[in-house]
Scaffold this motif. Structure first.
Motif, PDB file in Angstrom:
ATOM      1  N   SER A  32       0.829  -1.201   0.000  1.00 16.27           N
ATOM      2  CA  SER A  32       0.000   0.000   0.000  1.00 16.27           C
ATOM      3  C   SER A  32       0.866   1.254   0.000  1.00 16.27           C
ATOM      4  N   ALA A  33       1.960   1.221   0.732  1.00 15.61           N
ATOM      5  CA  ALA A  33       2.889   2.352   0.748  1.00 15.61           C
ATOM      6  C   ALA A  33       3.501   2.556  -0.641  1.00 15.61           C
ATOM      7  N   GLY A  36       0.862   4.197  -2.752  1.00 18.27           N
ATOM      8  CA  GLY A  36       0.701   5.595  -2.359  1.00 18.27           C
ATOM      9  C   GLY A  36       1.834   6.464  -2.872  1.00 18.27           C
ATOM     10  N   MET A  85      -4.736   7.607  -8.309  1.00 17.34           N
ATOM     11  CA  MET A  85      -5.322   7.402  -6.988  1.00 17.34           C
ATOM     12  C   MET A  85      -6.654   6.657  -7.100  1.00 17.34           C
ATOM     13  N   ILE A  94      -6.112  -1.751  -0.375  1.00 16.82           N
ATOM     14  CA  ILE A  94      -4.992  -1.030   0.225  1.00 16.82           C
ATOM     15  C   ILE A  94      -5.194  -0.882   1.720  1.00 16.82           C
ATOM     16  N   PRO A  96      -4.862   1.808   4.470  1.00 16.13           N
ATOM     17  CA  PRO A  96      -4.809   3.275   4.465  1.00 16.13           C
ATOM     18  C   PRO A  96      -3.547   3.853   5.103  1.00 16.13           C
ATOM     19  N   PHE A  99      -0.641   3.502   2.564  1.00 15.22           N
ATOM     20  CA  PHE A  99      -0.904   4.290   1.358  1.00 15.22           C
ATOM     21  C   PHE A  99      -0.719   5.779   1.633  1.00 15.22           C
ATOM     22  N   PHE A 100      -1.399   6.281   2.665  1.00 11.32           N
ATOM     23  CA  PHE A 100      -1.359   7.721   2.919  1.00 11.32           C
ATOM     24  C   PHE A 100      -0.052   8.174   3.555  1.00 11.32           C
ATOM     25  N   LEU A 103       2.202   8.509   0.469  1.00  6.94           N
ATOM     26  CA  LEU A 103       1.702   9.619  -0.327  1.00  6.94           C
ATOM     27  C   LEU A 103       2.084  10.950   0.324  1.00  6.94           C
ATOM     28  N   THR A 104       1.903  11.058   1.623  1.00  4.83           N
ATOM     29  CA  THR A 104       2.238  12.285   2.341  1.00  4.83           C
ATOM     30  C   THR A 104       3.734  12.554   2.326  1.00  4.83           C
TER      31      THR A 104
END
Length: 123
Positions: A32-33, A36, A85, A94, A96, A99-100, A103-104
């Protein structure tokens, strides 16, 4: 390394670090990372490639064309980010947090890269 590619390189390193940290949470967190990070890094890499192929700025018309092209590339970058996305959410299961987090971190790397000191070479 040219400035746009320097930013992408920093993003790749930052996302790689997040993926490594998330791997301790299991494969799904790391995957997931990776998704992201890819949502941000891939459009930025395409944008960097376009920005690196600049026109020579001889006159006002050339500057105007360059500015329009740059705005077009930026709009394409954000559109591609939104599509990636949406595809990640629609096609993959995913986690979260992973992923986030990636993304961040990729977005933060984009923001701090221009002010970081250059190491060993020209821009």
């Amino acid at each position: 390394m040219a400035a746009p590619f320097r930013i992408v390189g920093l993003q790749i390193a930052a996302v790689g670090a997040v993926c490594l940290l998330m791997s301790f949470g299991g494969f799904r967190q790391a995957g997931s990372a990776l998704l992201g990070g890819a949502v941000i890094v891939l459009p930025n890499a395409i944008f960097a490639f376009g920005a690196a192929r600049r026109l020579s700025l001889d006159g006002d018309d050339a500057r105007l064309r360059e500015a329009r092209r740059l705005v077009g590339h930026g709009a394409f970058k954000w559109l591609l980010t939104a599509v990636l996305m949406a595809a990640a959410f629609a096609l993959a299961t995913i986690e979260p947090l992973g992923f986030f987090a990636a993304l961040t971190v990729a977005i933060m790397a984009q923001m701090i890269a221009p002010v970081m000191p250059r190491v060993g070479g020209r821009a």
